[in-house]
Design a protein around this motif. Structure first.
Motif, short mmCIF file in Angstrom:
data_model
loop_
_atom_site.label_atom_id
_atom_site.label_comp_id
_atom_site.label_asym_id
_atom_site.label_seq_id
_atom_site.Cartn_x
_atom_site.Cartn_y
_atom_site.Cartn_z
N ARG A 159 -83.16 -58.41 31.16
CA ARG A 159 -82.32 -57.29 30.91
C ARG A 159 -82.14 -57.45 29.17
O ARG A 159 -81.86 -58.46 28.67
N SER A 160 -81.98 -56.20 28.67
CA SER A 160 -81.82 -56.32 27.14
C SER A 160 -80.41 -56.34 26.60
O SER A 160 -79.31 -55.98 27.59
N SER A 215 -77.30 -52.35 29.52
CA SER A 215 -78.75 -53.00 29.38
C SER A 215 -78.85 -54.05 28.07
O SER A 215 -78.16 -53.86 27.25
N GLU A 255 -82.70 -48.77 33.70
CA GLU A 255 -81.77 -50.04 33.13
C GLU A 255 -82.29 -50.23 31.72
O GLU A 255 -81.28 -51.11 30.84
N GLN A 256 -83.49 -49.82 31.18
CA GLN A 256 -83.65 -50.38 29.87
C GLN A 256 -82.77 -49.83 28.90
O GLN A 256 -82.54 -50.24 27.80
N ARG A 293 -83.94 -58.80 36.82
CA ARG A 293 -83.65 -59.18 35.43
C ARG A 293 -82.46 -60.17 35.57
O ARG A 293 -81.61 -59.76 35.01
#
Length: 344
Positions: free
Chosen positions: A25-26, A344, A338-339, A206
């Protein structure tokens, strides 16, 4: 080719071929505190490499086979004097002293003769950062990363003696990882990935953290608009899937060069098919465009692009995005909301 030996699990590779890579995840910043392992985020094709007996399989993040496009990597792994094993890494190609994503995309060619010519001219290598199965230890998915990394390092020291496959560097020093992040985006890497040393391998989840110098997202092209008063594409309409599997319109990109517009227009027109977006769809005048915003062409959701963005408001890109590259290696269904979600 020798037949693949079955393991006690009944799988020829011990770990199912359908296993999805663990994802990230970012985040805006690297996580702090003890228990983290940091690695460079390599700019290539994610790949799970399976070997049992004489059988070798390379699988993309989407689950699609990659072996026919990288015969030199398959040949190298087939020659490794150990099996069965399953490795997680990144396929990369170096040209003129730098890693080239364009060179990777050129490999996805239907003609075997073309692929083999490219493989001889610009051979790929596999940068390894995880191990799902070791020859002696068996499946490692439930083991913590600290144990998996030890197995991988031992495997690399014994069997990886050529540039065809190399071990990715890693560190537990956050300061060093910050220095890597400062260098990212200027060559081989585009960020840093952080993993819990005590974490098991979580296929498809993630469970890692990635930090990039640029905020990017992989989006599905759900439709397009023509240029005002012209026959060529003017902008691409971007979509992301929500938890219910609906493709929602999240913004657009119009950073298309004039030289590529004619061929891109033909490519898009061949994919025209309603509904395009199955969730939130482009409507009337909005923050992105004026009166012509309703005049858009729906597409089958097959094409994926990576775009750079600055801000998100209400689960949409606040401004237009910059098209960074096409992502033929990614499945559209991997492009989720979710990005760009708030956490995120």
């Amino acid at each position: 080719m020798a037949p693949a030996r079955e393991t006690s699990s009944g799988e020829p590779f011990g770990v199912p071929l359908a296993t999805a890579p663990m994802e990230a995840r970012s985040a805006e910043a690297l996580p702090e505190g003890p228990g983290w392992l940091y690695e460079p985020k390599w700019d290539g094709f994610r790949c799970l490499a399976f070997k049992a007996g004489g059988d070798v399989e390379l699988r993309a993040k989407s689950g699609k086979p990659l072996g026919r496009y990288f015969p030199e990597v398959v040949a190298f792994l087939r020659g490794v004097a150990a099996d069965p094993f399953v490795l997680d890494g990144e396929l990369v190609i170096e040209t003129d002293g730098r890693l080239s994503f364009d060179a990777l995309q050129m490999r996805l060619h239907p003609a075997e003769s073309r692929v083999r010519k490219l493989a001889a001219a610009t051979p790929a290598r596999l940068i390894l950062f995880d191990m799902l199965q070791a020859p002696a230890a068996g499946a490692l998915l439930e083991k913590p990363l600290s144990e998996r990394r030890t197995e991988l390092e031992s495997f690399a020291s014994r069997f990886l003696k050529t540039p065809s496959a190399v071990l990715s560097r890693s560190t537990e020093d956050r300061g060093e990882a910050e220095r890597w992040l400062g260098d990212a985006g200027h060559g081989a890497t585009d960020g840093v990935v952080a993993k819990r040393l005590d974490g098991a391998y979580a296929p498809g989840e993630r469970a890692m953290v990635k930090v990039k110098r640029l905020r990017t997202a992989d989006c599905v092209i759900g439709g397009f608009r023509y240029e005002s008063g012209g026959p060529l594409v003017g902008s691409l309409l971007l979509g992301l899937y929500d938890a219910e599997g609906r493709l929602n319109h999240v913004g657009f990109t119009s950073t298309i060069s004039n030289a590529e517009r004619p061929e891109l227009t033909r490519r898009l027109e061949a994919l025209r098919e309603p509904p395009g977006f199955t969730g939130r769809a482009p409507g009337g005048p909005s923050r992105w465009s004026a009166e012509r915003s309703a005049e858009w062409q729906p597409l089958r959701p097959e094409l994926v692009v990576e775009v750079r963005f600055d801000h998100v408001t209400g689960d949409r890109f606040r401004h237009g995005t910059k098209l960074l590259r096409w992502r033929p290696d990614k499945s559209p269904r991997q492009c989720g909301m979710e990005q760009i979600s708030a956490d995120s």
